[in-house]
Design a protein around this motif. Sequence first.
Motif, PDB file in Angstrom:
ATOM      1  N   PRO A  27       0.927  -1.183  -0.155  1.00 49.51           N
ATOM      2  CA  PRO A  27      -0.347  -0.314  -0.037  1.00 49.51           C
ATOM      3  C   PRO A  27       0.721   1.488  -0.123  1.00 49.51           C
ATOM      4  O   PRO A  27       2.142   1.463   0.495  1.00 49.51           O
ATOM      5  CB  PRO A  27      -0.850   0.020   1.239  1.00 49.51           C
ATOM      6  CG  PRO A  27       0.264  -1.165   2.322  1.00 49.51           C
ATOM      7  CD  PRO A  27       0.586  -1.914   1.009  1.00 49.51           C
ATOM      8  N   ARG A  28       0.184   1.783  -0.466  1.00 51.70           N
ATOM      9  CA  ARG A  28       1.312   3.287  -0.506  1.00 51.70           C
ATOM     10  C   ARG A  28       0.137   4.550   0.137  1.00 51.70           C
ATOM     11  O   ARG A  28      -1.181   4.725  -0.554  1.00 51.70           O
ATOM     12  CB  ARG A  28       1.208   3.778  -2.284  1.00 51.70           C
ATOM     13  CG  ARG A  28       2.316   2.725  -2.604  1.00 51.70           C
ATOM     14  CD  ARG A  28       2.775   3.480  -3.872  1.00 51.70           C
ATOM     15  NE  ARG A  28       3.525   2.086  -4.806  1.00 51.70           N
ATOM     16  CZ  ARG A  28       4.011   2.582  -6.218  1.00 51.70           C
ATOM     17  NH1 ARG A  28       2.909   3.586  -6.446  1.00 51.70           N
ATOM     18  NH2 ARG A  28       4.726   2.033  -6.463  1.00 51.70           N
ATOM     19  N   TYR A  29       0.671   5.612   0.745  1.00 51.72           N
ATOM     20  CA  TYR A  29      -0.222   6.579   1.001  1.00 51.72           C
ATOM     21  C   TYR A  29      -0.061   7.624   0.770  1.00 51.72           C
ATOM     22  O   TYR A  29       0.404   8.590  -0.050  1.00 51.72           O
ATOM     23  CB  TYR A  29      -0.056   7.039   2.815  1.00 51.72           C
ATOM     24  CG  TYR A  29      -0.775   7.961   3.113  1.00 51.72           C
ATOM     25  CD1 TYR A  29      -1.948   7.678   3.868  1.00 51.72           C
ATOM     26  CD2 TYR A  29      -0.066   9.094   3.081  1.00 51.72           C
ATOM     27  CE1 TYR A  29      -2.823   8.714   4.502  1.00 51.72           C
ATOM     28  CE2 TYR A  29      -0.729   9.987   4.111  1.00 51.72           C
ATOM     29  CZ  TYR A  29      -1.855  10.332   4.348  1.00 51.72           C
ATOM     30  OH  TYR A  29      -2.790  11.272   4.985  1.00 51.72           O
ATOM     31  N   LEU A  30      -1.668   8.025  -0.103  1.00 54.16           N
ATOM     32  CA  LEU A  30      -1.814   9.577  -0.621  1.00 54.16           C
ATOM     33  C   LEU A  30      -2.611  10.692  -0.389  1.00 54.16           C
ATOM     34  O   LEU A  30      -3.919   9.969   0.548  1.00 54.16           O
ATOM     35  CB  LEU A  30      -2.346   8.707  -2.050  1.00 54.16           C
ATOM     36  CG  LEU A  30      -1.542   8.229  -2.946  1.00 54.16           C
ATOM     37  CD1 LEU A  30      -2.397   8.066  -4.204  1.00 54.16           C
ATOM     38  CD2 LEU A  30      -0.548   9.274  -2.735  1.00 54.16           C
ATOM     39  N   PRO A  31      -2.096  11.725   0.285  1.00 53.21           N
ATOM     40  CA  PRO A  31      -3.373  13.024   0.991  1.00 53.21           C
ATOM     41  C   PRO A  31      -4.117  12.778  -0.507  1.00 53.21           C
ATOM     42  O   PRO A  31      -4.515  12.801  -1.477  1.00 53.21           O
ATOM     43  CB  PRO A  31      -2.347  14.082   1.026  1.00 53.21           C
ATOM     44  CG  PRO A  31      -1.836  13.598   0.032  1.00 53.21           C
ATOM     45  CD  PRO A  31      -1.420  12.502  -0.826  1.00 53.21           C
ATOM     46  N   LEU A  49      -7.981   0.688  -4.743  1.00 55.31           N
ATOM     47  CA  LEU A  49      -8.097   2.053  -3.857  1.00 55.31           C
ATOM     48  C   LEU A  49      -8.243   1.452  -2.883  1.00 55.31           C
ATOM     49  O   LEU A  49      -9.395   0.617  -2.375  1.00 55.31           O
ATOM     50  CB  LEU A  49      -9.228   3.487  -4.151  1.00 55.31           C
ATOM     51  CG  LEU A  49      -9.417   3.478  -5.588  1.00 55.31           C
ATOM     52  CD1 LEU A  49     -10.319   4.280  -5.829  1.00 55.31           C
ATOM     53  CD2 LEU A  49      -8.338   4.143  -5.691  1.00 55.31           C
ATOM     54  N   GLY A  50      -8.050   1.812  -1.124  1.00 52.43           N
ATOM     55  CA  GLY A  50      -7.696   1.412   0.032  1.00 52.43           C
ATOM     56  C   GLY A  50      -7.969   2.514   0.990  1.00 52.43           C
ATOM     57  O   GLY A  50      -8.066   3.321   0.720  1.00 52.43           O
ATOM     58  N   PRO A  51      -8.491   1.750   2.256  1.00 54.26           N
ATOM     59  CA  PRO A  51      -8.563   2.696   3.543  1.00 54.26           C
ATOM     60  C   PRO A  51      -7.644   3.962   3.115  1.00 54.26           C
ATOM     61  O   PRO A  51      -5.914   3.815   3.072  1.00 54.26           O
ATOM     62  CB  PRO A  51      -8.835   1.936   4.982  1.00 54.26           C
ATOM     63  CG  PRO A  51      -8.492   0.882   4.173  1.00 54.26           C
ATOM     64  CD  PRO A  51      -8.612   0.652   2.657  1.00 54.26           C
ATOM     65  N   PRO A  52      -7.868   4.364   4.605  1.00 50.85           N
ATOM     66  CA  PRO A  52      -5.925   5.715   4.818  1.00 50.85           C
ATOM     67  C   PRO A  52      -5.255   5.669   5.940  1.00 50.85           C
ATOM     68  O   PRO A  52      -4.290   5.693   5.728  1.00 50.85           O
ATOM     69  CB  PRO A  52      -6.886   6.999   5.370  1.00 50.85           C
ATOM     70  CG  PRO A  52      -8.301   7.029   5.644  1.00 50.85           C
ATOM     71  CD  PRO A  52      -8.573   5.175   5.083  1.00 50.85           C
ATOM     72  N   PRO A 106      -7.781  11.174   1.876  1.00 50.24           N
ATOM     73  CA  PRO A 106      -6.360  10.456   2.066  1.00 50.24           C
ATOM     74  C   PRO A 106      -7.236   9.157   1.577  1.00 50.24           C
ATOM     75  O   PRO A 106      -8.036   8.659   2.162  1.00 50.24           O
ATOM     76  CB  PRO A 106      -5.920  10.999   3.485  1.00 50.24           C
ATOM     77  CG  PRO A 106      -6.417  12.445   3.951  1.00 50.24           C
ATOM     78  CD  PRO A 106      -8.199  12.240   3.163  1.00 50.24           C
ATOM     79  N   LEU A 107      -6.158   8.391   1.202  1.00 53.20           N
ATOM     80  CA  LEU A 107      -6.433   7.206   0.479  1.00 53.20           C
ATOM     81  C   LEU A 107      -4.966   6.151   0.931  1.00 53.20           C
ATOM     82  O   LEU A 107      -3.751   6.952   1.128  1.00 53.20           O
ATOM     83  CB  LEU A 107      -7.483   6.756  -0.210  1.00 53.20           C
ATOM     84  CG  LEU A 107      -6.309   7.101  -1.580  1.00 53.20           C
ATOM     85  CD1 LEU A 107      -7.456   6.373  -2.795  1.00 53.20           C
ATOM     86  CD2 LEU A 107      -6.538   8.593  -1.891  1.00 53.20           C
ATOM     87  N   THR A 108      -5.380   4.676   0.926  1.00 48.88           N
ATOM     88  CA  THR A 108      -4.201   4.181   0.395  1.00 48.88           C
ATOM     89  C   THR A 108      -4.221   3.230  -1.061  1.00 48.88           C
ATOM     90  O   THR A 108      -5.181   2.738  -1.096  1.00 48.88           O
ATOM     91  CB  THR A 108      -3.764   2.869   0.959  1.00 48.88           C
ATOM     92  OG1 THR A 108      -5.085   2.283   1.638  1.00 48.88           O
ATOM     93  CG2 THR A 108      -2.821   3.603   2.808  1.00 48.88           C
ATOM     94  N   VAL A 109      -3.305   3.338  -2.332  1.00 48.94           N
ATOM     95  CA  VAL A 109      -2.941   2.534  -3.182  1.00 48.94           C
ATOM     96  C   VAL A 109      -2.312   1.702  -3.765  1.00 48.94           C
ATOM     97  O   VAL A 109      -1.573   1.948  -2.943  1.00 48.94           O
ATOM     98  CB  VAL A 109      -3.511   3.288  -3.906  1.00 48.94           C
ATOM     99  CG1 VAL A 109      -4.597   4.737  -4.446  1.00 48.94           C
ATOM    100  CG2 VAL A 109      -1.881   4.350  -4.447  1.00 48.94           C
ATOM    101  N   ARG A 110      -2.510   1.164  -3.800  1.00 47.44           N
ATOM    102  CA  ARG A 110      -1.794  -0.183  -4.516  1.00 47.44           C
ATOM    103  C   ARG A 110      -2.067  -0.501  -6.332  1.00 47.44           C
ATOM    104  O   ARG A 110      -3.086  -0.269  -6.705  1.00 47.44           O
ATOM    105  CB  ARG A 110      -2.558  -2.161  -3.944  1.00 47.44           C
ATOM    106  CG  ARG A 110      -1.875  -1.677  -1.799  1.00 47.44           C
ATOM    107  CD  ARG A 110      -2.763  -3.977  -1.916  1.00 47.44           C
ATOM    108  NE  ARG A 110      -2.276  -3.923  -1.009  1.00 47.44           N
ATOM    109  CZ  ARG A 110      -2.557  -3.689  -0.019  1.00 47.44           C
ATOM    110  NH1 ARG A 110      -3.368  -2.491   0.434  1.00 47.44           N
ATOM    111  NH2 ARG A 110      -1.960  -4.505   0.959  1.00 47.44           N
TER     112      ARG A 110
END
Length: 234
Positions: A27-31, A49-52, A106-110
């Motif tokens: 996972p990569r965190y994005l604002p 798309l994933g939770p923050p 804000p979210l995480t992405v793979r």
Amino acid sequence: MTDWPRGSFMSRLGPRTAEGLLALAPPRYLPANRVLISQGDKEEQVMLLGPPGRGKRADPACVKVTSVLRNGTEAMFGIRRWGDLVGELSMFRGTRPSATVTSCAPLTVRVYPHQVFDSFLEEHPDAWRAMVAVMGERQERADLQRAELAGYEVEARVARMLVDMAQRHGVPTEEGVHLGIRLSHTDLGKLIGARTDAVGNAIRRFRSEGLLLSRYRSVVIVDMERLHRVYEAA
């Protein structure tokens, strides 16, 4: 195990398939307000798309999908929530992305290269079925919006869009149901094909009648049933 939003791509996968997909990329965190994919981008990748992340509030709806048309007008194709994919259509078509994807929260992405994600689908039939189901629902929703554009006035289209978003992304609060995403009147207009001032007039009418509360980029539906009747009565 993550409790994915109902109806999202990930919620339709079996536990082993979901775990296998998550294991393929970190996972990569994005604002908020970060462009994930640009229209015409050369990158060949699909994003989940994933939770923050831990300790951070998760807004169910986290990205908006927009496209600049040939005449320079920007249209909004839809909203995607965590548990959904973006960038998958360009993989199937073998073309560059036709839309820009921007984070609303804000979210995480793979991130998966096309070849990796295509191989995953080939190895997991339930993932293919999930993909077809999600794409079918999106197409049905797009068909409905096109029909409404010709057959309904702006107020009815705004009412239906707000109810739909609240049902899919809404977060219950003491005041009512928050849409689960922060959108301006301009954003709402792009979603339903209406001018910003017409959307503003509809929102003001619904607020004056006690159907909703509206603040800067924020809408809370107070009376879902009455708001839905605005659409049904049109």
